[in-house]
Design an enzyme around this catalytic site. Structure first.
Site, short mmCIF file in Angstrom:
data_model
loop_
_atom_site.label_atom_id
_atom_site.label_comp_id
_atom_site.label_asym_id
_atom_site.label_seq_id
_atom_site.Cartn_x
_atom_site.Cartn_y
_atom_site.Cartn_z
N GLU A 152 42.23 47.27 37.59
CA GLU A 152 42.43 45.95 38.19
C GLU A 152 43.70 45.26 37.71
OE1 GLU A 152 38.74 43.76 37.61
OE2 GLU A 152 37.87 44.72 39.37
N GLU A 309 33.92 50.24 42.29
CA GLU A 309 32.90 49.59 41.47
C GLU A 309 32.00 48.74 42.37
OE1 GLU A 309 34.37 47.12 38.30
OE2 GLU A 309 35.93 48.54 37.76
C1 GLA Z 1 35.63 44.46 36.89
C2 GLA Z 1 36.13 45.49 35.89
C3 GLA Z 1 35.04 46.21 35.15
C4 GLA Z 1 33.93 45.26 34.78
C5 GLA Z 1 33.41 44.60 36.02
C6 GLA Z 1 32.25 43.67 35.78
O1 GLA Z 1 35.53 44.91 38.16
O2 GLA Z 1 36.99 46.43 36.47
O3 GLA Z 1 35.60 46.81 34.01
O4 GLA Z 1 34.41 44.31 33.89
O5 GLA Z 1 34.44 43.82 36.58
O6 GLA Z 1 31.76 43.13 36.98
#
Ligand code: GLA
Ligand code: ZN
Length: 667
Positions: A152, A309
């Site tokens: 991210e 994710e």
């Molecule tokens: C983000 C991060 C993860 C985690 C999630 C929690 O998407 O990439 O590492 O912290 O949030 O929702």
């Protein structure tokens, strides 16, 4: 069209065995549980730098070697992460320049993650080095199937190195001419004319915060810094593992990076999807999530993407973390696949024992076994995904596009004027997307420089800024028979954020739309005007353009105020096509009726001939039709003929009732 990275839908997600380094028996238990959960992929080592390189130049790969082998032996493929998302304390301590400087000018201390300087040569070198070592070590490992770059990417840095890089960026952008910069930034205003490049600084509250053209440049610069940071990261990977695809996980509609540009550098787009389910607005949440899926799908011309994710249950970062009801996570995952995802992946596999995210949902909870609702749901979904090989790799061919352009989003955010409170660009674009999805019509979500010619209908909500060439491309598109609809405050500024002279919308667009936009009224919250359209009356809120017809057919008029009787909705025949203008900010009712008219005019038909109730969304992908119930009650659908439900294996026809969170994938 088709593009496959894998033969099956990927099911798995973030796996952090490095958190369990002292309890290796858990690793073996994980293998047993992953197979039970029908997991076929693990994303490993995202934040593992301090274990991989505990001291500068000292590497520890034993644990990762073991893990790669274990996963492979259990039939689970690996998406291997590069570790730049969080650096070890020793690195920050020895090289403070790697830490980010906030807008305040104060350098951050070591902590959290995602806080590196985007320019620091030291950090770039360290990242390239660790990535090279990773690639060399695992280049021939049979488990390695994809690279997950960093995590991210986000944020910005205001350190001296970044200031200098910004100055250099401006210099190049403005052809080494300060005169050009002064002209484009309109620096004659407020005595801002610069005489030396060193006078440029990043935008900040206690410094320059009112030059919108400069803020736009800063957005472009920061976005490009992330992309060049990424290119630095992947250089050794491309060299050593040229056949391993590369992605990085994007965050929804995060506006700090132009994802539409960044996507061009990826083999595959992936994003992290965390809808806020079960807060009393599931259908809207589903429509908005669909918009985001389609935006990511459209970034690589419709190629499938990954949902890198999602949470298998709740998150820990909402104000109040409601547990989604049973079945919701499965429905949400199926929606991703319906819109083009070739993966359903979770953050994270096993709940952390300590740390910030120990109460974030995970597939395996602190109890450590499989006898939980969440685990059972994940396992059931995993089994169902194995039945969807037919959709893997499949594109969706959309005939309608909504323009949602990152750079325009920046320009909309920065200007001062009209309604400074109610002007969310993404809300506006979603509003014009939803009516199509509700009718089962696929929509691409595209930047303004995408190819319009493959669409029967293009909608451009709030197309405030026009990148170079956009006027000509719209004109060409409509002339050649396209249907193009724009809404209020469109065509005001050029790519450098200067207003067009000679009347809005810019230049020849006045002919294309057959209108002239003379003025704009803004309405405080609670104050409304009314407009007619097709014999009905609609609310006018927030912003309304006062326009004149220069040949356009007036389809609707304002009802109140001194501009009562003036055009509010227009249609103009231009060449072989038509251009429409909806001059005011409106609501879902107007958008639905206006889009109905556009659908008829452009002769667009639903992708699947299935009638559904409110709350049921229908989406076709390949030969499969996804029918999904997001309503809070059971819903009926009527099928036009007999299909096979790929999940149950049964033949289905006629009227079918879907329970809450129920879905079918029929072929
Ligand atoms: C983000 C991060 C993860 C985690 C999630 C929690 O998407 O990439 O590492 O912290 O949030 O929702
Ligand atoms: Zn910096």
């Amino acid at each position: 069209m088709e593009k496959k990275f894998f033969d099956h839908i990927i099911h798995g997600g973030d796996y952090n065995p490095d958190q369990w380094i002292n309890t290796p028996e858990i690793w073996d238990e994980d293998m047993r549980l992953m197979k039970l959960a029908h997991v076929n992929s693990a994303t490993v080592a995202i934040f593992a730098w301090s274990l991989i390189e505990p001291e500068e130049g000292v590497y520890n790969f034993e644990w990762l070697d073991t893990m790669m082998d274990k996963l492979h032996a259990n039939g689970i493929s690996v998406i291997l992460a590069t570790p730049s998302g969080a650096r070890p304390p020793w690195l920050a301590q020895k090289y403070p320049e790697v830490l980010r400087v906030e807008e305040s000018g104060i350098r951050n201390e070591f902590g959290v993650r995602h806080n590196h300087c985007l320019t620091s040569p030291v950090y770039r070198e360290k990242v390239r080095n660790i990535n090279r070592i990773l690639a060399e070590r695992y280049k021939s490992h049979p488990a390695l199937k994809m690279w997950h770059i960093s995590n991210e990417y986000c944020g910005e840095c205001h350190c001296e190195l970044c200031q200098q890089a910004f100055r250099d960026w401006c210099k190049e952008y403005y052809h080494n001419s300060l005169d050009e910069l002064n002209e484009k930034w309109w620096n004659g205003f407020w005595a801002h004319r610069m005489t030396d490049w060193s006078q440029i600084n990043s935008p900040k509250f206690r410094g320059e915060s009112h030059v919108s053209a400069m803020k736009l440049c800063w957005n472009r610069f920061v976005s490009e810094s992330h992309i060049s940071f990424y290119e630095n990261e992947i250089a050794p990977l491309r060299e050593i593992t040229p056949d391993i695809p590369i992605t990085t996980n994007f965050m929804k509609l995060y506006d700090g990076i132009d994802y539409q540009k960044f996507a061009k550098k990826l083999d595959l787009v992936s994003w992290d999807n965390y809808p806020a389910w079960d807060k009393g607005r599931n259908t809207d949440e589903a429509l908005e999530t669909a918009f985001v899926h389609d935006a990511f799908r459209s970034m690589k011309d419709g190629q499938p993407f990954f949902m890198m994710e999602s949470t298998p249950s709740l998150v820990n970062w909402h104000d109040v973390n409601k547990l989604p009801k049973p079945g919701m996570q499965e429905l949400s995952s199926i929606q991703a696949v319906a819109h083009g995802a070739d993966s359903v992946q979770y953050f994270q596999w096993r709940k952390s024992r300590g740390g910030h995210e120990k109460y974030h949902g995970a597939v395996v909870d602190h109890c450590g076994h499989e006898n939980t609702r969440v685990f059972r749901d994940v396992a059931r979904l995993g089994k169902n995904l194995e039945k969807l090989d037919d959709v893997v790799g499949k594109y969706t061919d959309a005939k309608v596009a909504v323009i949602y352009d990152w750079e325009n989003g920046w320009a909309v955010k920065h200007f001062c004027g009209f309604n400074n409170v109610n002007r969310s660009y993404s809300d506006e674009c979603m509003k014009w997307y939803k009516p199509f999805l509700k009718k089962g019509i696929a929509v691409d979500v595209i930047p303004m420089d995408a190819d319009f010619t493959k669409y029967d209908l293009v909608i451009a909500p709030f197309l405030y800024m026009l990148k170079d060439g956009t006027i000509e491309r719209i004109e060409e598109y409509v002339k050649n028979g396209g249907h193009f609809a724009a809404t209020y405050l469109s065509g005001l500024v050029d790519t450098d954020d200067r207003c067009y002279l000679g009347g809005f919308p810019a230049g020849r667009l006045k002919d294309v739309f057959g209108i002239w936009h003379e003025d704009t009224d803004s309405l405080p919250e609670g104050m409304k005007n009314k407009a007619t359209f097709n014999g009905k009356e609609y609310d006018v809120v927030h912003v309304c353009d006062i326009i004149h017809s220069n040949g356009a057919k007036v389809l609707g008029e304002y009802k109140q105020d001194f501009y009562a009787g003036m055009p509010a909705v227009t249609e103009n025949a231009f060449g072989n096509g038509k251009a429409y203008y909806a001059a005011f900010r409106n609501d879902d009712n107007f958008a639905a009726d206006f889009c109905d008219m556009l659908i008829k005019a452009a002769n667009v038909s639903p992708d699947a001939p299935i009638n559904a109730d409110n709350g049921v969304l229908i989406r076709k992908r390949g030969n499969c039709i996804f029918v999904m119930n997001f309503a809070d009650e059971e819903k009926a659908v009527v099928l036009d003929k007999e299909y096979t439900d790929l999940i149950s294996g049964n033949a289905v026809s006629g009227k079918v009732t879907l329970p809450v969170c129920g879905y079918m994938v029929i072929e």
